[in-house]
Design a protein around this motif. Sequence first.
Motif, PDB file in Angstrom:
ATOM      1  N   GLU A 157      67.323  10.713   5.788  1.00  0.00           N
ATOM      2  CA  GLU A 157      67.222   9.331   6.248  1.00  0.00           C
ATOM      3  C   GLU A 157      65.767   8.882   6.139  1.00  0.00           C
ATOM      4  O   GLU A 157      64.852   9.571   6.589  1.00  0.00           O
ATOM      5  N   VAL A 158      65.561   7.712   5.514  1.00  0.00           N
ATOM      6  CA  VAL A 158      64.218   7.233   5.224  1.00  0.00           C
ATOM      7  C   VAL A 158      64.044   5.827   5.795  1.00  0.00           C
ATOM      8  O   VAL A 158      64.908   4.955   5.616  1.00  0.00           O
ATOM      9  N   SER A 159      62.917   5.579   6.443  1.00  0.00           N
ATOM     10  CA  SER A 159      62.629   4.250   6.993  1.00  0.00           C
ATOM     11  C   SER A 159      61.122   4.086   7.134  1.00  0.00           C
ATOM     12  O   SER A 159      60.366   5.055   7.054  1.00  0.00           O
ATOM     13  N   ALA A 160      60.703   2.851   7.341  1.00  0.00           N
ATOM     14  CA  ALA A 160      59.283   2.567   7.554  1.00  0.00           C
ATOM     15  C   ALA A 160      59.141   1.304   8.370  1.00  0.00           C
ATOM     16  O   ALA A 160      59.927   0.347   8.228  1.00  0.00           O
ATOM     17  N   GLU A 161      58.138   1.311   9.218  1.00  0.00           N
ATOM     18  CA  GLU A 161      57.870   0.128  10.022  1.00  0.00           C
ATOM     19  C   GLU A 161      57.529  -1.044   9.101  1.00  0.00           C
ATOM     20  O   GLU A 161      56.727  -0.921   8.173  1.00  0.00           O
ATOM     21  N   VAL A 190      63.851   3.610  -2.681  1.00  0.00           N
ATOM     22  CA  VAL A 190      63.100   4.748  -2.166  1.00  0.00           C
ATOM     23  C   VAL A 190      62.581   5.558  -3.349  1.00  0.00           C
ATOM     24  O   VAL A 190      63.254   5.707  -4.370  1.00  0.00           O
ATOM     25  N   ARG A 191      61.369   6.069  -3.212  1.00  0.00           N
ATOM     26  CA  ARG A 191      60.816   6.979  -4.211  1.00  0.00           C
ATOM     27  C   ARG A 191      60.346   8.246  -3.522  1.00  0.00           C
ATOM     28  O   ARG A 191      59.861   8.210  -2.390  1.00  0.00           O
ATOM     29  N   THR A 199      65.034   5.513  -6.681  1.00  0.00           N
ATOM     30  CA  THR A 199      66.355   4.895  -6.664  1.00  0.00           C
ATOM     31  C   THR A 199      66.377   3.574  -7.425  1.00  0.00           C
ATOM     32  O   THR A 199      67.435   3.043  -7.729  1.00  0.00           O
ATOM     33  N   ASP A 200      65.197   3.022  -7.724  1.00  0.00           N
ATOM     34  CA  ASP A 200      65.118   1.730  -8.420  1.00  0.00           C
ATOM     35  C   ASP A 200      64.974   1.941  -9.914  1.00  0.00           C
ATOM     36  O   ASP A 200      64.714   3.057 -10.392  1.00  0.00           O
TER      37      ASP A 200
END
Length: 530
Positions: free
Chosen positions: A482-486, A494-495, A519-520
Amino acid sequence: MQTIRCSWIHCAKTWVVVLASSLFLSNAAQANVALPTIFSDHMVLQRNMTLPVWGWADAGEEVTVSISGQTHSTTADENGKWMVKLEPLQVGAPLTMTVQGKNRIQVSDILVGEVWICSGQSNMQWSVNATWNSDLTIASADFPKIRITTVNTPGVQKPLEDYQGRWDEITPETVADFSAVGYFFGKELYQRLDVPIGLIDNAWGGSSCEAWVRRDHFADNELYKPLMERWAETEAKPENAEPYAKFEADLFDTWQAEWIAAKKNGTDVRDLPNPPAWPRGPMVNQHRPGNLYNGRIKPIMPFAVKGVIWYQGESNAGRAYQYRELFPLMIQNWREDWGQGNFSFYWVQLADFMDEQPDPVQSSWAELREAQTMTMDKLPHTGEAVIIDIGEASDIHPRNKEEVGRRLARWAMAQDYSLDVAHQSPRYREMSVEGNKAILKFDHIGTGLRTVDAKTAQGFAIAGEDQNFVWATAEVKGDTIEVSAEGVTAPVAVRYAWADNPVCNIYSQQGLPLTPFRTDDWAGVTADAR
């Protein structure tokens, strides 16, 4: 990129001394049948496979090849060339092959086992004596059933028919200058399979992929038009064209003809004709399209092999998008021209190199790694050894070649020899979005994913529709991450490990690093480079 090369004058001396020891196998003073270097004492023949054997004789001369109870006869064509195909052989005691024409040649101490080509640029060429722990490696290198030979010829636009070299047993004296990746790969196979291993070192430092491809493959293809136009300009310059024309004429029309004639006539070693001097400049180098295909592949084609291990790409990183098509083209070219079907082809993904970056950035090396990974989806019987964890920031030639050889050997052991070993690095499969989190799933994770060197996952960047990547927080949860950022409330891409020298730490439980990915499909820095 360090370019490792020898002067043609220096190589000429090697051709005289070394070729002679392997080619003049007959006791006859006068002879009319001869073999290329690849067929010489201490060689390894590929087991369980039809085996082409070829050479030269007088036009119309009958040639008979005998080995292990089988005999095959043919007649040399109008150009004095001949070929027979041996029935498959099995592993066993050393064999002797007899070639009978007007003279008789005997090739001794032939083993039957597994034969692999070790090719690419300087990281494949990198020798055992320049690796970590080389003193211990060399001192313990006593493997008489691992045999090695090295192809070392100039780049040319016409196919060469032979190369300098000989087959040697692995000893402390012979292993030091041999390909480290090739040696460690071969040793791993030998220790697991307990059969003879033959390794053909065929690499040139700094070489570009296009040099390993037959030149006509680039004709009338828009993807390679700018590349070929640049080369046409280079080739048309008188200071390049005139010396090369003379060199090519001297090499093919005079020296090669004299060389083959001398071998056929049993000429004394001291009287062998010297090759012409190698002109300086781009015409015989490791970048010119077709040069290494003609100079380094053709002399050993179609010698029966199990497959190829390959370490190259640094020289093509500036044209990574083009490499997406160029690299598969090269593999297909070799397979088609070898006439042996889709033999196995395993390569090393580029290592981490250059400075670490404080923020997410574009990267030509990341794009080249992506192109390498894509090749697995385009061609069967291919595989990639990921080494994003064992490079060196300050050196394009990482010294830890032993682990590189092991990771390549894993592919061969699993895919070619049906051994139950982990071999493929985990690879990104799909992404879904839940709120501000990107949920990533992977293939080839073995018994699960884990972090190394730090409890927190490193190496992830995330972006929204603005395509502005920022470092992300990532959490491994079983077989997902699971990936996230403020500040990124609606993730789009995502890379992972997307940099020349990324800080990253995700592995399978079996110790294979996660394959760098994105993913792009947003245009990269090499998208328009040709």
